[in-house]
Structure formats: structure tokens, C-alpha cells
Design an enzyme around this catalytic site. Structure first.
Site, PDB file in Angstrom:
ATOM      1  N   GLU A  30       0.855  -1.189   0.000  1.00  0.00           N
ATOM      2  CA  GLU A  30       0.000   0.000   0.000  1.00  0.00           C
ATOM      3  C   GLU A  30       0.890   1.239   0.000  1.00  0.00           C
ATOM      4  O   GLU A  30       1.198   1.817   1.041  1.00  0.00           O
ATOM      5  CB  GLU A  30      -0.934  -0.004   1.210  1.00  0.00           C
ATOM      6  CG  GLU A  30      -1.983   1.090   1.130  1.00  0.00           C
ATOM      7  CD  GLU A  30      -2.999   1.017   2.258  1.00  0.00           C
ATOM      8  OE1 GLU A  30      -3.818   1.948   2.351  1.00  0.00           O
ATOM      9  OE2 GLU A  30      -2.967   0.051   3.028  1.00  0.00           O
ATOM     10  N   LYS A  89      -3.659 -14.496  18.349  1.00  0.00           N
ATOM     11  CA  LYS A  89      -4.033 -14.197  16.961  1.00  0.00           C
ATOM     12  C   LYS A  89      -5.540 -14.235  16.712  1.00  0.00           C
ATOM     13  O   LYS A  89      -6.006 -14.650  15.649  1.00  0.00           O
ATOM     14  CB  LYS A  89      -3.299 -15.158  16.008  1.00  0.00           C
ATOM     15  CG  LYS A  89      -1.789 -15.042  16.124  1.00  0.00           C
ATOM     16  CD  LYS A  89      -1.051 -16.164  15.453  1.00  0.00           C
ATOM     17  CE  LYS A  89       0.449 -16.034  15.724  1.00  0.00           C
ATOM     18  NZ  LYS A  89       1.206 -17.192  15.248  1.00  0.00           N
ATOM     19  N   ASP A 128       6.004 -12.048  13.754  1.00  0.00           N
ATOM     20  CA  ASP A 128       4.924 -12.936  13.315  1.00  0.00           C
ATOM     21  C   ASP A 128       3.756 -12.041  12.920  1.00  0.00           C
ATOM     22  O   ASP A 128       3.045 -11.496  13.773  1.00  0.00           O
ATOM     23  CB  ASP A 128       4.525 -13.872  14.460  1.00  0.00           C
ATOM     24  CG  ASP A 128       3.542 -14.948  14.027  1.00  0.00           C
ATOM     25  OD1 ASP A 128       2.815 -14.719  13.044  1.00  0.00           O
ATOM     26  OD2 ASP A 128       3.478 -16.003  14.683  1.00  0.00           O
ATOM     27  N   HIS A 131      -4.727   8.417  -2.844  1.00  0.00           N
ATOM     28  CA  HIS A 131      -4.586   7.029  -3.303  1.00  0.00           C
ATOM     29  C   HIS A 131      -4.484   6.952  -4.822  1.00  0.00           C
ATOM     30  O   HIS A 131      -3.636   6.244  -5.369  1.00  0.00           O
ATOM     31  CB  HIS A 131      -5.768   6.188  -2.799  1.00  0.00           C
ATOM     32  CG  HIS A 131      -5.551   5.610  -1.438  1.00  0.00           C
ATOM     33  ND1 HIS A 131      -5.077   4.341  -1.241  1.00  0.00           N
ATOM     34  CD2 HIS A 131      -5.717   6.145  -0.202  1.00  0.00           C
ATOM     35  CE1 HIS A 131      -4.977   4.097   0.056  1.00  0.00           C
ATOM     36  NE2 HIS A 131      -5.360   5.180   0.713  1.00  0.00           N
TER      37      HIS A 131
END
Length: 354
Positions: free
Chosen positions: A37, A168, A244, A339
Site C-alpha cells: 500500500e 491471533k 509474526d 490514493h
């Protein structure tokens, strides 16, 4: 079948520098962000530049530091599960001695439990030095579980992981009790800086934060989270520093606060679940080692200090990107123009007039 080893390349840039101070680190540093991005780089750069305009920059306070693992055991009924929980709690010092034998960097700092029906969930909380601590916590929990099953009557094995950690997954317990590093970042920007460089006002940002981050997230059913896009900065920072990446699930749970203080902008990001380490899996890659060294997170320090430094830098990075995005969203059309402009491979790297 032959295994094929390859490295997936993600574009990375250093942005900044940002200025920060606090109870862990006072420094000026650029930060590495690996992302597809591309507008994220100039957006974070804009927030970082604002931090350089304030004497002490972003204030980053590390509130807590712990890694968790929960285990599950079964009893015949709730009463026996309750008696087992009392028995386990009475062995706390013995359990701490068992953990110290697993690793010289692992320490059991707290033990909590939850009983549902005949199930007993035990949540162990550890400090793990400079490692993020996933494997260290599981190794210690495995040793503790073995001891508990041998020493506490009336219970049997359920699982080495009972999902009460929680790893997670977006849950309330992590936000309440913490998992990883808990960091609060704050920045106070004078009104002229807000007007000139963010093209908005403290009042507009504060109102948007309430309407979007607080009310909007509430209506959407968010879990202990009220922010615009912590996950963007965290993923880019995690990939660049060998973390991670799946831990951005709980890492992105956090709360943004914005206040209009007589025209000045008080802006804060609280991140209770930053799971980062400066050693361990993922740190053996050359670019990761180089990035951690450049961030000052591979220096000779007391165990845990490098990981805590990495956490507060990550949190300061999140504030830079969060502030920049919210400011852009107070101005109709600015976000999309940026963007379209940047993702069409324009040579310019401007966002909101930068």
C-alpha cells in the site's frame, strides 16, 4: 517432492525521522515499513514530520509487558474444577520455579483461571526477555501442565492451548488483561501546526474520532477497539522487523483519543497487545538484522530492553499513520485523491499538500 525455498519480496522504505520520548526510549529515528500500500509511506512520513515539530515529540509510555498461554484441563464437575483451581493457585511459587528451569529468560508473573461447566482454563502470563515469547510461553506452559496433571487430583488433560490466551484472535480478554507490550502514545500539536500541515482543526479531528472510531466501531460490534487503521502500520512494521505478522489481529485492537485543547490537538493511541521481539524466529534474515540494528534494537542491553524499545517505536509509528489518515478524512476527497495519485505510479509522494 523437493521443497522449494523462496523469499516473498514486499516493497520496503524507511520513512521519517520521527521524534519520541518516554520511559523506554528517547530518540529520533526513521522506521522501516514493508507494504504494497504505497500511500502508507507518505502518510506515516507526514505524521513523523509533525512529531519533529514538538520538542519531545511523541510521548510513548510502556505500561505492561507479558506473553500469555492458556491450557485447558477437565474435571468431573464444576466443584472439582474449582477445587483444582485453588490447588493450582496455592502452588504459585513452585510453578515459578518450574518455569525458570525452562529458560533463563522466562518468568511466570501471573496466573488466572476461568471455569465453565466442568472445564478449567488456566491462563499463564510470562515475561520472555527480548523474544516475542510464543514458543517460550508454550514450552513453559507444557511443563506447568505436566506438573499440574501429576500433582492436582481430579483433573485430566484438555489441551495445551485453551484459546483463553488469546493468540491471533480479536478478543476482549487481551484488551483487558494485556498480551505482549502495552504502550500508550501521545502527541500535543499546536493549532498553527494542525492548520498549516494537516489542513484541518483540532475540533474537526476530535469530532471525527468520536463519530467514526468510537460510535462507528461500536455500531459495527468492534471488540475493545476504536481506531482507523492500526493494522496498516503494524503489518508494515512487523514485516520489516521479522515479526509474526498474524499477531496484528490482536495488535490492531486499540483506542484512539483526540481532544481539542483550546485549538491545540491532543492525540493519543493506546495499543495493549503489541507482540514484538528483537530475537527469535524471523530475525535471521539479513534485511531484518540490518533493520533491527538501525533501529537500535540489537544493542547490548539488559534482557527485554531491546524488545521494549522496538515496541514503543512501533507504537509511535502507528500514531503517525493514524493521525495523518484522520486528518485527511476531515477533508472531503483528500484520501481518495492521494490514493489515486500515488497508486498510479506518480513520481510525487505528496499527501494532503506534502
Amino acid at each position: 517432492m523437493n521443497e522449494t525455498h523462496a523469499i516473498a519480496g514486499v516493497p520496503m522504505r524507511w520513512v521519517g525521522p520521527l521524534r519520541m520520548s518516554g520511559n523506554v526510549a528517547s530518540t529520533e529515528t526513521e522506521v522501516p515499513l514493508a507494504t504494497y500500500e504505497s500511500p502508507l509511506w507518505p502518510s506515516v512520513r507526514r505524521g513523523a514530520k509533525l512529531s519533529m515539530m514538538v520538542e519531545n515529540g511523541i510521548s510513548a509510555t510502556l505500561v505492561d509487558d507479558r506473553m500469555t498461554r492458556s491450557v485447558l484441563v477437565k474435571a468431573d464437575d464444576a466443584h472439582n474444577a474449582y477445587l483444582a483451581a485453588l490447588d493450582v493457585a496455592a502452588q504459585l511459587e513452585e510453578l515459578r520455579a518450574i518455569v525458570r528451569k525452562c529458560s533463563r529468560f522466562t518468568e511466570l508473573v501471573a496466573l488466572r483461571h476461568e471455569i465453565t461447566a466442568n472445564l478449567l482454563f488456566l491462563r499463564f502470563e510470562f515475561t520472555t526477555g527480548d523474544a516475542s515469547g510464543h514458543n517460550m510461553a508454550t514450552l513453559a506452559a507444557d511443563a506447568l501442565l505436566t506438573h499440574i496433571l501429576q500433582s492436582v487430583p481430579g483433573i485430566t488433560y484438555g489441551s495445551i492451548s485453551g484459546n483463553y490466551c488469546t493468540d491471533k484472535k480479536a478478543t476482549a480478554i487481551n484488551g483487558i488483561l494485556g498480551r505482549g507490550k502495552n504502550v500508550v502514545t501521545e502527541l500535543l500539536l499546536p493549532r498553527d501546526v494542525v492548520h498549516r500541515y494537516l489542513h484541518t482543526s483540532a475540533a474537526a479531528i476530535a469530532e471525527l474520532n468520536v463519530n467514526k472510531n468510537l460510535i462507528g466501531t461500536l455500531l459495527a460490534g468492534g471488540i475493545r477497539s476504536a481506531n482507523a487503521h492500526y493494522a496498516n502500520m503494524l503489518l508494515a512494521f512487523y514485516l520489516a522487523t521479522g515479526q509474526d505478522a498474524a499477531n496484528i489481529v490482536e495488535g490492531s485492537q486499540g483506542v484512539t483519543v483526540a481532544e481539542d485543547r483550546d485549538g491545540d490537538l491532543y492525540f493519543s493511541c493506546t495499543l495493549p497487545n503489541l507482540i514484538v521481539g528483537s530475537v527469535g524466529n524471523g530475525k535471521g534474515l539479513d534485511f531484518v538484522e540490518e533493520n533491527l540494528t538501525r533501529l537500535g534494537c540489537r544493542a547490548e542491553r539488559e534482557p527485554g530492553e531491546n524488545a521494549r524499545r522496538l515496541a514503543v517505536i512501533a507504537a509511535a509509528t502507528v500514531l503517525c499513520g493514524e493521525l495523518s489518515l484522520l486528518a485527511a478524512q476531515t477533508n472531503p476527497g483528500e484520501l481518495m485523491r492521494a490514493h489515486v495519485h500515488l497508486e498510479r505510479k506518480s513520481t510525487s509522494t505528496t499527501v494532503g499538500g506534502w
